[in-house]
Design a protein around this motif. Structure first.
Motif, PDB file in Angstrom:
ATOM      1  N   LEU A   1       0.831  -1.209   0.000  1.00 57.88           N
ATOM      2  CA  LEU A   1       0.000   0.000   0.000  1.00 57.88           C
ATOM      3  C   LEU A   1       0.864   1.257   0.000  1.00 57.88           C
ATOM      4  O   LEU A   1       0.593   2.214  -0.721  1.00 57.88           O
ATOM      5  N   ALA A   2       1.925   1.261   0.832  1.00 53.28           N
ATOM      6  CA  ALA A   2       2.777   2.441   0.948  1.00 53.28           C
ATOM      7  C   ALA A   2       3.478   2.760  -0.373  1.00 53.28           C
ATOM      8  O   ALA A   2       3.497   3.911  -0.823  1.00 53.28           O
ATOM      9  N   THR A   3       4.069   1.736  -1.024  1.00 56.11           N
ATOM     10  CA  THR A   3       4.799   1.993  -2.269  1.00 56.11           C
ATOM     11  C   THR A   3       3.839   2.334  -3.412  1.00 56.11           C
ATOM     12  O   THR A   3       4.140   3.184  -4.250  1.00 56.11           O
ATOM     13  N   LEU A   4       2.667   1.676  -3.448  1.00 57.87           N
ATOM     14  CA  LEU A   4       1.684   1.978  -4.491  1.00 57.87           C
ATOM     15  C   LEU A   4       1.226   3.435  -4.382  1.00 57.87           C
ATOM     16  O   LEU A   4       1.215   4.176  -5.376  1.00 57.87           O
ATOM     17  N   LEU A   5       0.874   3.863  -3.173  1.00 58.65           N
ATOM     18  CA  LEU A   5       0.406   5.232  -2.980  1.00 58.65           C
ATOM     19  C   LEU A   5       1.544   6.237  -3.146  1.00 58.65           C
ATOM     20  O   LEU A   5       1.313   7.368  -3.567  1.00 58.65           O
ATOM     21  N   TYR A   6       2.777   5.818  -2.836  1.00 57.54           N
ATOM     22  CA  TYR A   6       3.921   6.708  -3.067  1.00 57.54           C
ATOM     23  C   TYR A   6       4.072   6.994  -4.552  1.00 57.54           C
ATOM     24  O   TYR A   6       4.285   8.137  -4.971  1.00 57.54           O
ATOM     25  N   GLY A   7       3.959   5.954  -5.371  1.00 57.27           N
ATOM     26  CA  GLY A   7       4.062   6.155  -6.813  1.00 57.27           C
ATOM     27  C   GLY A   7       2.946   7.030  -7.339  1.00 57.27           C
ATOM     28  O   GLY A   7       3.183   7.961  -8.123  1.00 57.27           O
ATOM     29  N   VAL A   8       1.713   6.757  -6.895  1.00 58.38           N
ATOM     30  CA  VAL A   8       0.574   7.572  -7.329  1.00 58.38           C
ATOM     31  C   VAL A   8       0.757   9.025  -6.904  1.00 58.38           C
ATOM     32  O   VAL A   8       0.515   9.961  -7.674  1.00 58.38           O
ATOM     33  N   SER A   9       1.224   9.230  -5.674  1.00 60.05           N
ATOM     34  CA  SER A   9       1.373  10.584  -5.140  1.00 60.05           C
ATOM     35  C   SER A   9       2.556  11.325  -5.754  1.00 60.05           C
ATOM     36  O   SER A   9       2.655  12.544  -5.604  1.00 60.05           O
ATOM     37  N   SER A  10       3.464  10.610  -6.413  1.00 64.75           N
ATOM     38  CA  SER A  10       4.603  11.256  -7.083  1.00 64.75           C
ATOM     39  C   SER A  10       4.213  11.820  -8.443  1.00 64.75           C
ATOM     40  O   SER A  10       4.994  12.557  -9.054  1.00 64.75           O
TER      41      SER A  10
ATOM     42  N   GLY B   1       4.282  -1.891  -5.721  1.00 66.81           N
ATOM     43  CA  GLY B   1       3.150  -1.872  -4.793  1.00 66.81           C
ATOM     44  C   GLY B   1       1.987  -2.694  -5.302  1.00 66.81           C
ATOM     45  O   GLY B   1       1.357  -3.445  -4.542  1.00 66.81           O
ATOM     46  N   ALA B   2       1.687  -2.566  -6.594  1.00 73.36           N
ATOM     47  CA  ALA B   2       0.569  -3.321  -7.172  1.00 73.36           C
ATOM     48  C   ALA B   2       0.822  -4.824  -7.094  1.00 73.36           C
ATOM     49  O   ALA B   2      -0.089  -5.602  -6.763  1.00 73.36           O
ATOM     50  N   VAL B   3       2.063  -5.259  -7.373  1.00 70.74           N
ATOM     51  CA  VAL B   3       2.405  -6.688  -7.302  1.00 70.74           C
ATOM     52  C   VAL B   3       2.223  -7.201  -5.872  1.00 70.74           C
ATOM     53  O   VAL B   3       1.659  -8.287  -5.642  1.00 70.74           O
ATOM     54  N   LEU B   4       2.698  -6.417  -4.872  1.00 70.10           N
ATOM     55  CA  LEU B   4       2.575  -6.840  -3.476  1.00 70.10           C
ATOM     56  C   LEU B   4       1.111  -6.913  -3.042  1.00 70.10           C
ATOM     57  O   LEU B   4       0.698  -7.858  -2.364  1.00 70.10           O
TER      58      LEU B   4
END
Length: 535
Positions: free
Chosen positions: A221-230, A249-252
């Motif tokens: 969740l953290a990495t997926l939202l980090y990418g979206v928020s970037s 993030g999506a894979v996890l």
């Protein structure tokens, strides 16, 4: 496992919320007010952060994004932690982390420090709402869950009304540090109140913690939202800082979805989606949050960047939205105990759509009467939408499923808010970047060419800089820039409006018949509540 007594025994719960339930509600509402107010307060402070820390909008937006990332990371753990340590202990820990994070935010002397301290705030704030919903839902019982959600809606009312006004007043009257310092006395009061008001924890050996699930879901969740928020800062999904974390993030997260059906007690129980009402309600809420909350964060920005209002005036102009919600939310709470939400929510959504449409037509001098009237109509709709949908999501769960159900609802709400905010910011930033450049004019810090939009926004400065810009570029260039910026906001609001219309699709499947509550299914024939497994 955590054992708690249900407020309802073997018989029917009283129609009204009794003194004991209201006493517990006071603690939960106080914590939620701090958390929600903090989000709306910071939203009007972003231009101040840009000026104080000499940072771009995309950079200072991380003061909100970092907070949301922390929320999304910690929410999945809250169910297990409550099971292991008890709701009272965990709720007080969340209050302490949030309050301590607020104090540290006030000491930040760089934008990076402020972002880091906001993450600490989010670690506490992420547990406040799911824990609060769990405690209150069990205390009130199924017959009163609609009125309960109306009580929990109080922070939703005070956020849009009080947050921008309080933030604007504190920034104008003192400085930005006070938007965080104000949480210290409130947090101290909430901690003392929680110590006396919440029932004592009675914990027993907990279920095994799902470490494998935690290693997939929280980082995912953290990495997926980090990418979206970037996205707003990068400007395109093709940059590695965007698509790499989004992909990881999506894979996890997808891996967790397949894995979660194997263990007996997964970190996040996706089996609950077998409940049709929960599924329809959470999908409706998810789409609604993307549309309304994403674009809603830009409403104060329009008043600040296009109309040149102070932070206090921008906050006051947002108040009609909260006032509208204040009028309809208690009514919607009572109605949801008597009338299926599928018969009321579509009408509330229609009000939101009507009010939202006005913002797709905004210009540099649109009447404030029209804008405030539209915000009021949207508030009326919001008061009849969010809490009834949450009620529908939780009402047909059994007593021991409430904690897991509220965790699911809160995670999807946070993801929706992050996705909506990022998408709207990307669209607005992209529109502003297309503004016509002024020949020979460059930004002294970045050495980038200045656009008419840059000049128009900078001309609102009340000091010497604003006067110099007006004298150097003249009223025609500034008027051209303001028209372009207003059009950029209008184009962004069109996307939000289309998403609002898309929300009508899932809400069309909300239940139109009375729902049978299973919240007392864990209570035996003698009226004794069975042990409640909080996960």
């Amino acid at each position: 496992m955590v054992q708690q007594e249900a407020a309802v025994g073997g018989g029917k719960a009283p129609a009204k919320l009794d003194a004991q339930v209201l006493k517990i509600a006071g603690v939960i509402v106080l914590g939620a007010i701090m958390s929600i107010l903090d989000v709306t307060v910071v939203s009007v402070a972003l231009p101040t952060f840009m000026r104080e820390f000499d940072a771009t909008y995309a950079r200072v937006a991380w003061t909100m994004t970092g907070y949301t990332l922390a929320l999304a990371t910690v929410i999945p753990l809250s169910g297990w932690a409550a099971d292991r340590f008890g709701t009272k202990r965990l709720y007080m820990l969340a209050l302490f982390l949030f309050t301590a994070g607020s104090g540290l935010c006030a000491t930040a002397d760089s934008i990076n420090q402020l972002i880091g301290y906001r993450v600490l705030q989010g670690l506490g704030g992420g547990m406040l709402m799911p824990l609060g919903m769990t405690i209150m839902t069990r205390a009130a019982g199924p017959e009163r869950i609609g009125r309960l959600m109306a009580v929990l809606g109080i922070p939703m009312l005070l956020g849009p009304i009080g947050g921008p006004i309080l933030g604007g007043w504190l920034i104008d009257a003192a400085n930005w540090h006070w938007i965080f310092l104000i949480n210290l006395p409130i947090g101290a009061i909430a901690l003392i109140y929680a110590w006396f008001a919440l029932p004592k924890d009675n914990t027993e050996p907990s279920e095994t913690f799902d470490f494998v699930g935690m290693l997939m879901l929280s980082p995912g969740l953290a990495t997926l939202l980090y990418g979206v928020s970037s996205l707003p800062e990068a400007g395109t999904i093709s940059k590695p800082k965007v698509w790499v974390p989004m992909l990881i993030g999506a894979v996890l997260v997808i891996g967790f979805v397949f894995y979660s059906f194997k263990p007996k007690h997964p970190l996040l129980d996706l089996r609950l989606f077998r409940n049709r009402n929960l599924t329809i309600a959470t999908v409706s809420l998810f789409v609604f949050v993307i549309a309304f909350m994403g674009a809603g964060l830009l409403f104060p920005s329009y008043f600040l960047q296009v109309r040149g209002e102070s932070t206090l005036h921008a906050g006051l102009l947002m108040a009609p939205q909260g006032i509208g919600a204040m009028l309809t939310m208690p009514i919607a709470g009572m109605l949801s105990d008597k009338i299926p939400v599928g018969r009321t929510v579509p009408f509330a959504m229609a009000l939101i759509a009507v009010g939202f449409f006005t913002f797709t037509q905004v210009g540099p001098d649109t009447s404030y009467v029209v804008l405030c009237g539209s915000l009021f109509v949207m508030g009326l709709g919001m008061g009849g939408t969010m809490m009834p949908i949450m009620t529908s999501a939780l009402k047909t769960l059994t007593h021991h499923e409430v904690a897991r159900g509220s965790t699911l609802v809160n995670i999807l709400q946070q993801i929706g808010g992050s996705v909506g905010g990022a998408v709207m910011s990307v669209i607005l930033t992209s529109n502003l970047n297309d503004a016509p450049k002024i020949p020979g004019a460059v930004n002294p810090q970045t050495k980038e060419p200045l656009t008419v939009a840059d000049i128009a926004i900078a001309s609102h400065d009340k000091g010497a800089q604003g006067a110099q810009i007006k004298q150097a570029f003249g009223p025609d260039v500034i008027a051209q820039g303001l028209k372009f910026v207003a059009d950029s906001f209008a184009s962004t609001y069109w996307v939000g409006f289309i998403l609002v219309l898309a929300t009508f699709i899932p809400i069309a499947f909300l239940p139109r018949k009375r729902e049978v509550s299973h919240l007392n299914d864990d209570v035996d024939a003698a009226g004794t509540p069975a042990p409640v497994i909080m996960h």
